[in-house]
Design an enzyme around this catalytic site. Structure first.
Site, PDB file in Angstrom:
ATOM      1  N   LYS A   1       0.845  -1.198   0.000  1.00  0.00           N
ATOM      2  CA  LYS A   1       0.000   0.000   0.000  1.00  0.00           C
ATOM      3  C   LYS A   1       0.878   1.245   0.000  1.00  0.00           C
ATOM      4  O   LYS A   1       1.897   1.303   0.692  1.00  0.00           O
ATOM      5  CB  LYS A   1      -0.917  -0.011   1.231  1.00  0.00           C
ATOM      6  CG  LYS A   1      -1.912   1.139   1.279  1.00  0.00           C
ATOM      7  CD  LYS A   1      -2.848   1.032   2.479  1.00  0.00           C
ATOM      8  CE  LYS A   1      -3.850   2.178   2.518  1.00  0.00           C
ATOM      9  NZ  LYS A   1      -4.796   2.076   3.651  1.00  0.00           N
TER      10      LYS A   1
ATOM     11  N   SER B   1      -9.516   2.352   2.254  1.00  0.00           N
ATOM     12  CA  SER B   1      -8.570   3.111   1.477  1.00  0.00           C
ATOM     13  C   SER B   1      -7.502   2.238   0.816  1.00  0.00           C
ATOM     14  O   SER B   1      -6.738   2.727  -0.018  1.00  0.00           O
ATOM     15  CB  SER B   1      -7.878   4.131   2.394  1.00  0.00           C
ATOM     16  OG  SER B   1      -7.112   3.483   3.407  1.00  0.00           O
TER      17      SER B   1
ATOM     18  N   SER C   1     -10.247   0.055   6.441  1.00  0.00           N
ATOM     19  CA  SER C   1      -9.620   0.202   5.124  1.00  0.00           C
ATOM     20  C   SER C   1      -8.932  -1.029   4.575  1.00  0.00           C
ATOM     21  O   SER C   1      -8.536  -1.042   3.409  1.00  0.00           O
ATOM     22  CB  SER C   1      -8.638   1.372   5.150  1.00  0.00           C
ATOM     23  OG  SER C   1      -9.330   2.592   5.262  1.00  0.00           O
TER      24      SER C   1
END
Length: 515
Positions: free
Chosen positions: A96, A171, A195
């Site tokens: 990420k 996210s 997320s």
């Protein structure tokens, strides 16, 4: 460059901000008193700063062209090979883009950070490479990770591999899309309000928010120190368990962790059966007014009762405070994020551990000079968080943290009668991506509407895993399994039994690995 002595005019502005009544003579006196202190700051600049390890060579990589990135899920492509052997040998991973990977650009979804290249590897990056994993790049994440949709990143929307007109969720949007599409075997996600679990649910993969503090957050852009979690995402329970084994355990640099918070041999818990497990269906996780879809609720109830065929006991229970988890989270998340991410320029103060000073400096300059470029989700949080601090002086943040202890106790009590709690991960299936010309109101609504069941366990710190359990209208439905703090092995055991004997999510062939 030496630290400059503050001007009398500058000191006067600061004094006014703090409500001080000072004369020019007072200001000259204070200015003089600061001389010795400023000398310490200047000597500090002469001392070498400890950094995190960078153990494996890599090149800078490249930003993929649209043809190579059909889902918009890659931010940056590279190829970093770890140790020649280890538990992750042969496994490919996406990281990420809020996680520092030395020498590889990091944007954290926001143009205010574009151009920043970390000097160090986050602890979990080093652990992945030490275990033989191969990192193929950075996965797009939402703007400063403050969205449960996949439409706020300044690199563009991330598209759901099951239906490219729909959101992946956020996210950790790119991480989920790349895993679901088969571009990588595993990915790292982050979870402050859901997320990891939100995009895992809507992309039909497994995603685990571990117990608070189990996985070190060192070298990762935070949102709020008491809510920050990072963890594994994969297409199988076995791969989630394997990656967790590699990244779990204290590193001595993260204040979220306890020294005794060791990992476990999670893969050994995957027995393929659920005999003697006790599951509790949390009624408050269903039937959310204006949010729950009937087919989602029905599919999760059916999946929960399927455990009875696997030898588990399934009962229903009530956990009333769960319905206020989103309220408790809001007070903590909005004010805490404003103080840490905005006023504290991503690092804040008053904690011991490793500070990424290069990230702090670049982000602060970008935020101050390009504030208008922040996403609408960040702006509304920043404005409200500052308002609450100025007018209510942190009272509601404090009350939220106090009520968070009650919420934690409520989960703990429920988990005395059960081994695992069950509810829908999200009350709805993947929603449509907002159009580029969508209103601010629609943009923000699509970012926060799905978090009612995921936010509470970020407050309490209990492990929570998304388990794909059905497909409705061509879109995945997720069941969330929640366990006692520190008992990821039990949650993974239950999920593995369900995966092996009830429902295995079908692969989605939409994107290939870069290169």
């Amino acid at each position: 460059m030496p630290v400059k002595t503050p001007t009398l005019e500058g000191l006067g502005r600061i004094a006014s901000r703090f409500g001080l009544s000072v004369t020019q003579d007072d200001l000259r006196s204070y200015q003089g008193l600061m001389g010795g202190m400023l000398a310490s700051y200047n000597r500090l600049d002469q001392l070498p700063e400890p950094t995190l390890a960078v153990k494996y060579p890599r090149d800078a990589g490249y930003r993929p062209a649209p043809a190579e990135n059909p889902l918009g899920a890659w931010y940056w492509c590279t190829h970093i090979t770890g140790a020649s052997f280890g538990p992750l040998a042969g496994k490919t991973l996406a990281i990420k883009d809020n996680v520092c990977v030395a020498g590889v650009p990091m944007m954290n979804g926001s143009s205010v950070l574009e151009g920043y290249v970390p000097r160090s590897d986050a602890t979990i990056v080093t652990r992945i490479l030490d275990a033989g994993g191969t990192i193929l790049g950075k996965a797009v994440c939402e703007s400063l990770c403050f969205s449960g949709g996949s439409h706020t990143s300044d690199s563009g929307p991330v598209r759901n591999p099951h239906d490219p007109t729909r959101t992946t969720g956020g996210s950790s949007s790119g991480s989920a899309a790349l895993v679901a599409a088969g571009a990588v075997d595993m990915a790292i996600g982050g979870d402050q309000g859901g997320s990891i679990r939100i995009p895992s649910c809507w992309c039909g993969i497994y995603g685990l928010k571990p117990t608070y503090g189990l996985v070190p957050y060192t070298g990762i852009f935070p949102i709020e120190l008491t809510l920050d979690h990072t963890g594994p995402m994969a297409r199988t329970v076995a791969d989630v368990a394997l990656l967790l084994e590699v990244i779990a355990g204290p590193d001595g640099l993260d204040p979220r962790q306890r020294a005794d918070q060791q990992g476990d041999a999670y893969t050994r818990a995957l027995t393929g059966h659920a005999r003697e497990l006790r599951l509790g269906i949390v009624e408050e996780g269903f039937g959310w007014p204006g949010a729950s879809e009937a087919d989602v609720d029905a599919a999760v109830r059916e999946a929960a009762h399927a455990f009875e065929r696997l030898g588990a006991t399934v009962t229903s229970l009530s956990l009333p405070l769960h319905r206020h988890g989103v309220d408790i989270w809001t007070a903590i998340g909005i004010e805490g994020a404003t103080m840490l991410m905005v006023q504290g320029n991503s690092m804040g103060t008053n904690w011991k551990g490793h500070y990424a000073t290069d990230l702090l400096d670049v982000y602060a300059r970008g935020r101050l000079t390009r504030a208008d470029d922040l996403s609408e989700t960040v702006k509304v949080v920043m404005l409200l968080g500052q308002y609450m601090q100025e007018h209510y002086h942190g009272r509601y943040y404090a009350k939220g943290q106090n009520l968070g202890r009650l919420l934690t106790q409520a989960y703990d009590v429920a988990l005395q009668a059960c081994d695992v709690l069950v509810m829908p991960t999200l009350p709805m299936k993947a929603t449509m991506l907002p159009a580029p010309e969508a209103s601010r109101e629609e943009t923000v609504a699509r970012a926060f509407e799905m978090t009612v069941n995921t936010m509470p366990t970020d407050v309490t710190g209990h492990p929570a895993l998304n388990v794909p359990c059905a497909v409705s209208g061509g879109l995945p439905v997720g069941m969330m399994l929640i366990g006692r703090r520190g008992e990821e092995a039990t949650v993974l055991r239950a999920a593995h039994a369900f995966e092996q004997q009830v429902f295995a999510a079908p692969p989605v062939a939409t994107a290939a690995a870069p290169g």
